[in-house]
Design an enzyme around this catalytic site. Structure first.
Site, short mmCIF file in Angstrom:
data_model
loop_
_atom_site.label_atom_id
_atom_site.label_comp_id
_atom_site.label_asym_id
_atom_site.label_seq_id
_atom_site.Cartn_x
_atom_site.Cartn_y
_atom_site.Cartn_z
N TYR A 6 0.69 13.87 0.84
CA TYR A 6 0.30 14.54 2.08
C TYR A 6 0.49 16.06 1.96
CZ TYR A 6 0.68 9.68 3.30
OH TYR A 6 0.55 8.31 3.29
N ARG A 54 3.03 20.10 6.11
CA ARG A 54 4.07 19.23 6.67
C ARG A 54 5.17 19.98 7.43
NH1 ARG A 54 6.96 15.95 4.57
NH2 ARG A 54 6.49 14.15 5.85
N GLU A 80 0.82 -1.22 0.00
CA GLU A 80 0.00 0.00 0.00
C GLU A 80 0.85 1.26 0.00
OE1 GLU A 80 -1.88 -0.40 3.80
OE2 GLU A 80 -3.05 -2.14 3.23
N CYS A 115 -2.25 33.62 9.88
CA CYS A 115 -1.97 34.25 11.18
C CYS A 115 -1.55 33.24 12.23
CB CYS A 115 -3.21 35.00 11.66
SG CYS A 115 -3.53 36.38 10.60
N GLU A 116 -0.41 32.63 12.02
CA GLU A 116 0.16 31.67 12.96
C GLU A 116 1.67 31.77 12.83
OE1 GLU A 116 -1.46 29.10 14.79
OE2 GLU A 116 -3.46 29.36 13.95
N TYR A 148 5.14 18.71 11.22
CA TYR A 148 6.19 17.74 11.58
C TYR A 148 7.58 18.36 11.58
CZ TYR A 148 2.52 14.71 9.59
OH TYR A 148 1.34 14.11 9.26
N ARG A 177 3.34 7.61 -0.33
CA ARG A 177 4.43 8.57 -0.52
C ARG A 177 5.40 8.15 -1.63
NH1 ARG A 177 6.08 11.53 4.10
NH2 ARG A 177 5.14 9.84 5.29
#
Ligand code: LLP
Length: 403
Positions: free
Chosen positions: A357, A298, A259, A328-329, A302, A262
């Site tokens: 992803y 990502r 499966e 705004c972060e 991460y 990526r």
């Protein structure tokens, strides 16, 4: 070579671009690695669920690994045959289980004892038999990022060996269950072969102990997880991967199911974003671009590394900058302290390894429409998802607006 400047001009930015020829090459490499054995490559739809991407793999003969009934429906729409579709996930609802049984997919991958009871009850209601596999958690440390590690008992996925055995016995004795497969998936972005080999050995032993009590399984599902190069990782060669798995199956005549997500799509994808401004806060220099964490999460989630290529001819010295978006972060960044030459408004940056992803983990945070997606195949480009408009974003709310 993909002409990103021309694509940005034609389709606008921010923009996802996918190299479909590269996806084909990756698919073929993996399929070839299992040559001589019956195998199904079941593309993990979650990695990139654009219908045209799934259809591309469908045309190559791929199956689909799905984790929601939505993904199962996408797989059908894209032309993947029912007998190559599997459905996994720790929390399937009754409606999802019912639809999966009615659609007669290859099997439902069961992740708990309680779920097995639900699948059995629903199959009984429908007066049929549900094909199942059981996800075994082999308690192996895959040596990857903790957020994408799944094969330890600390993780929510699958069941331990003794529970699995009990479940197989129950399924085998049930009129409404047909146990056909066994599954494990220890994590994602795997770059070490040893944990995969160990997990496969543990699962193969369980298969032998089931054979001893006349429970014969047909599908050995090794999950996904093959890692790719984002930076300087040393990755596993498909041939070595296949050999390690096949080596554990001596004497067992089973179809291999794998499966990958990526591995098939990550390095086929590019996120193209445009420089809006450069700014300096004290010592710190920022490059503000038109893409943001709502497009490619990502790095924020991460702290993942993605290579970034500026599309400029510059001989000027590079300087370390933070590449940030308009959201705004403070966590809205694509890279920190990344060496780039001086840039002008309108210059383009290409963020690499964005095909898995990437778009799929996007959102509409800050009322930002998601980017367009474009496929490039045999030198030609085509739009495979149009850019979201403001009207798209509010469409599900306007009918409820009160005076
Ligand atoms: N099979 C199962 C049961 C899975 O849980 C996954 C991924 C795959 C296959 C496909 O794994 P792949 O070949 O793509 O490694 N959002 C994270 C990755 C989450 C992976 C979840 N499961 C990231 O951006 O790195």
């Amino acid at each position: 070579m993909i002409d990103f400047k021309a694509l940005a001009k034609e389709y606008g930015t921010p923009l996802y671009v996918y190299d479909f020829d590269y996806m084909s090459e990756q698919y073929t490499k993996l399929k070839e690695a299992f040559r001589g054995r019956k195998s199904i490559i079941a593309y993990a739809v979650k990695a990139n669920s654009n219908l045209s991407v799934i259809k591309h793999f469908a045309k190559m003969g791929s199956g689909a690994d799905c984790v929601s009934i939505g993904e199962v429906r996408r797989a059908f729409m894209a032309g993947i045959p029912a007998y190559k579709i599997i459905f996994s996930g720790v929390g399937k609802s009754d409606d999802e289980i019912r639809e999966a049984i009615e659609r007669d997919i290859l099997y439902i991958n069961v992740e708990s004892d309680a779920e097995l009871q639900r699948v059995e009850a629903i199959a009984k209601e429908l007066g049929t038999q549900a094909r199942i596999s059981i996800r075994v958690n082999p308690n192996i440390d895959p040596q990857t990022h903790p957020y994408i590690s799944t094969g330890l008992h600390d993780n929510k996925f699958g069941v331990d060996l003794s529970t699995a055995k009990r479940m197989y016995i129950q399924a085998n004795n049930s009129e409404n269950l047909d146990p056909v497969g066994i599954h494990f998936h220890i994590g994602s972005q795997l770059t070490q072969l040893q944990p995969i080999r160990e997990a496969a050995e543990i699962v193969a032993d369980l298969i032998r102990s089931l054979q001893a009590i006349d429970i014969e399984l047909k599908f050995f599902d090794v999950g996904g997880g093959l890692g790719i190069k984002y930076d300087d990782e040393v990755t596993i060669e498909p041939y070595d991967y296949a050999q390690a798995i096949l080596g554990t199956l001596t004497g067992l005549d089973m179809t291999i199911l794998c499966e990958p997500g990526r591995f098939l799509t990550a390095n086929a994808g590019y996120f193209v974003t445009k420089v809006l401004y450069e700014k300096q806060n004290g010592e710190k220099k920022f490059v503000v671009v038109d893409g943001a964490m709502n497009d490619l999460l990502r790095p924020s989630l991460y702290n993942a590394y993605h290579e970034i290529e500026p599309l400029v001819d510059s001989t000027e010295p590079k300087q370390e900058v933070d590449i940030v978006g308009p959201v705004c972060e403070s966590g809205d960044f694509f890279a920190k302290n990344y060496p780039l030459p001086p840039l002008q408004a309108g210059d383009l940056l290409v963020i690499k390894s964005a095909g898995a992803y990437g778009f799929g983990m996007g959102s509409n945070y800050n009322t930002r429409g998601r980017s367009a997606e474009v496929a490039v195949e045999k030198g030609k480009s085509r739009l495979i998802r149009r850019r979201e408009s403001f009207e798209d974003l509010i469409a599900l709310e306007t009918e409820f607006l009160e005076d």
